[in-house]
Write an enzyme that holds these catalytic residues in place. Sequence first.
Site, PDB file in Angstrom:
ATOM      1  N   CYS A 123       0.691  -1.126  -0.240  1.00  0.00           N
ATOM      2  CA  CYS A 123       0.011   0.133   0.057  1.00  0.00           C
ATOM      3  C   CYS A 123       0.900   1.394   0.036  1.00  0.00           C
ATOM      4  O   CYS A 123       2.227   1.088  -0.269  1.00  0.00           O
ATOM      5  CB  CYS A 123      -0.952  -0.775   1.663  1.00  0.00           C
ATOM      6  SG  CYS A 123      -2.293   1.687   1.019  1.00  0.00           S
ATOM      7  N   CYS A 177      -4.322  -1.154  -2.907  1.00  0.00           N
ATOM      8  CA  CYS A 177      -4.690   0.096  -2.432  1.00  0.00           C
ATOM      9  C   CYS A 177      -4.643   0.957  -3.774  1.00  0.00           C
ATOM     10  O   CYS A 177      -2.941   0.665  -4.299  1.00  0.00           O
ATOM     11  CB  CYS A 177      -3.820   1.168  -1.402  1.00  0.00           C
ATOM     12  SG  CYS A 177      -2.365   1.733  -1.611  1.00  0.00           S
ATOM     13  N   CYS A 202       6.758  -0.452  -9.684  1.00  0.00           N
ATOM     14  CA  CYS A 202       7.123  -1.123  -7.942  1.00  0.00           C
ATOM     15  C   CYS A 202       8.305  -1.413  -9.195  1.00  0.00           C
ATOM     16  O   CYS A 202       8.582  -1.483 -10.137  1.00  0.00           O
ATOM     17  CB  CYS A 202       6.304  -1.934  -7.951  1.00  0.00           C
ATOM     18  SG  CYS A 202       4.372  -2.034  -7.881  1.00  0.00           S
TER      19      CYS A 202
END
Length: 157
Positions: free
Chosen positions: A12, A88, A96
């Site tokens: 998140c 989220c 990422c």
Amino acid sequence: MTDRIFNVLFLCTGNSARSILAESILNKDGEGRFRAFSAGSQPKGAVNPFALKVLKSFDYPSEGFRSKGWEEFVGPDAPVMDFVFTVCDNAAGETCPVWPDQPMTAHWGIEDPAAVDGPDIQKEASFVAAFRYMKNRISAFTSLPVARLRGQRVARV
């Protein structure tokens, strides 16, 4: 053949609410088949007290959690992840890190209970709702035929 424990990382943005709930729920409900971790792209530095209160109220582990960055899980000494779930929408849209061994990834969008502004009873209710949504998702995940994955390379989806 020994039973393999699958590593799961919940991501998140702040790592203070939803990802903490998910880590606790999977570590308890995964019955030793899964080892859960959580992290954030921009960790808040502290776990939301409502997350800990709700975990405790449902008899889930609520001790030892900390808000941390996802960089802890990309180094050479980090555990290799089999699954990475964003929980989220902000984290799902962010770039990422490259995860070693390309784990299976998915997005589980759950509204941010920490974003609720109002009296404490309303805030707590939003954490209870997030807990229930997360528990349902994790229940479905742990019901998958994981035995079929044992010894196989998990593909990225």
